[in-house]
Motif scaffolding. Structure first.
Motif, PDB file in Angstrom:
ATOM      1  N   HIS A  70       6.423  -2.883   1.523  1.00  0.00           N
ATOM      2  CA  HIS A  70       6.954  -1.781   0.708  1.00  0.00           C
ATOM      3  C   HIS A  70       8.332  -1.388   1.250  1.00  0.00           C
ATOM      4  CE1 HIS A  70       3.051  -0.852  -1.273  1.00  0.00           C
ATOM      5  NE2 HIS A  70       2.559  -1.350  -0.152  1.00  0.00           N
ATOM      6  N   ARG A 120      -4.199  -7.930  -3.044  1.00  0.00           N
ATOM      7  CA  ARG A 120      -2.742  -7.848  -3.166  1.00  0.00           C
ATOM      8  C   ARG A 120      -2.085  -9.062  -2.495  1.00  0.00           C
ATOM      9  NH1 ARG A 120       0.622  -4.103  -3.819  1.00  0.00           N
ATOM     10  NH2 ARG A 120       1.496  -5.782  -5.034  1.00  0.00           N
ATOM     11  N   HIS A 156       2.882  -8.456   0.995  1.00  0.00           N
ATOM     12  CA  HIS A 156       4.061  -7.711   0.532  1.00  0.00           C
ATOM     13  C   HIS A 156       4.474  -6.675   1.561  1.00  0.00           C
ATOM     14  CE1 HIS A 156       0.613  -5.242  -0.583  1.00  0.00           C
ATOM     15  NE2 HIS A 156       1.421  -4.194  -0.431  1.00  0.00           N
ATOM     16  N   TYR A 190      -3.730  -1.345   6.861  1.00  0.00           N
ATOM     17  CA  TYR A 190      -2.754  -0.298   7.143  1.00  0.00           C
ATOM     18  C   TYR A 190      -3.279   0.646   8.204  1.00  0.00           C
ATOM     19  CZ  TYR A 190      -0.074  -1.438   2.928  1.00  0.00           C
ATOM     20  OH  TYR A 190       0.691  -2.068   1.984  1.00  0.00           O
ATOM     21  N   TYR A 250      -4.587  -8.107   1.258  1.00  0.00           N
ATOM     22  CA  TYR A 250      -5.734  -7.207   1.441  1.00  0.00           C
ATOM     23  C   TYR A 250      -6.412  -6.915   0.100  1.00  0.00           C
ATOM     24  CZ  TYR A 250      -2.288  -3.554   0.197  1.00  0.00           C
ATOM     25  OH  TYR A 250      -1.329  -2.811  -0.420  1.00  0.00           O
TER      26      TYR A 250
HETATM   27 FE    FE Z   1       0.612  -2.257   0.085  1.00  0.00          FE
END
Ligand code: FE
Length: 198
Positions: free
Chosen positions: A122, A117, A120, A68, A107
């Motif tokens: 959000h 995870r 995905h 991110y 990640y």
């Molecule tokens: Fe996330």
């Protein structure tokens, strides 16, 4: 203070198309993002299956390497200077929406040993009424990490979990340009898209 007057709520609108939208905010690749380009298309429906027009959908996601653009994210994967990971779109008269983005990487997140995870995206969805707010995550079909992810598994109903998984959409795939996934979002009712951590 206890006697502070509460600001009254005025339920006119919101009218997202009037002020909260710019053309092109639904294309997260416009700056030259690296990774696998994908289209995500679907509809926003209310609990009765009727299209929800002028719904505001915002997405945020990791880049193709699973990182991110956020100072808290210290995963040692490369940042992409051409990818912010955020986008916004409004639904049309039939409740349809479309994003162009890149497929996010999985990640690690240190929740438990070797915790990763699943890939995905959000999502936040504002419908026409305050009660039509949904924050959730969209997943990709066949991800091997589903069984090990406590966030995905926190939705207990297996059928509800499946409603968070997008569908590979060959019909909307653009030859020699991008694969496509479809993801319908249902605000309320028995077939509702599950809330995050519901
Ligand atoms: Fe996330």
């Amino acid at each position: 203070m206890a006697n502070d007057p509460l600001t009254p709520s005025q339920t006119v609108g919101p009218f997202f198309h009037a002020a909260l939208h710019r053309a092109g905010w639904n294309d997260l690749t416009a700056g030259g993002a690296r990774g696998e380009r994908i289209a995500i298309e679907g509809r926003v429906l209310d609990g009765d299956g009727l299209p929800c027009d002028d719904a505001l959908i915002e997405i945020w996601q990791a880049n193709a390497a699973g990182r991110y653009l956020h100072r808290v994210d210290q995963h040692p994967a490369p940042l992409d200077p051409n990818f912010t990971g955020g986008g916004r779109v409004l639904t049309d008269d039939e409740g349809r929406y479309r994003f162009i983005t890149i497929k996010p990487g999985a990640y690690p997140w240190k929740n438990h040993h070797n915790a990763w995870r699943p890939q995905h995206i959000h999502l936040s969805v504002f419908g026409r009424a305050f009660t039509e707010r949904l924050v959730t995550q969209m997943y990709f079909p066949g991800d091997p990490l589903f069984a090990y992810d406590p966030i995905y598994q926190s939705v207990r109903d297996p059928k509800a979990r499946e409603r968070m998984i997008s569908t590979f959409d060959l019909a909307n795939t653009k030859p020699e340009w991008a694969l496509a996934y479809s993801f319908d979002i249902v605000l309320g009712g028995a077939a509702a898209t599950p809330l995050e951590n519901a």
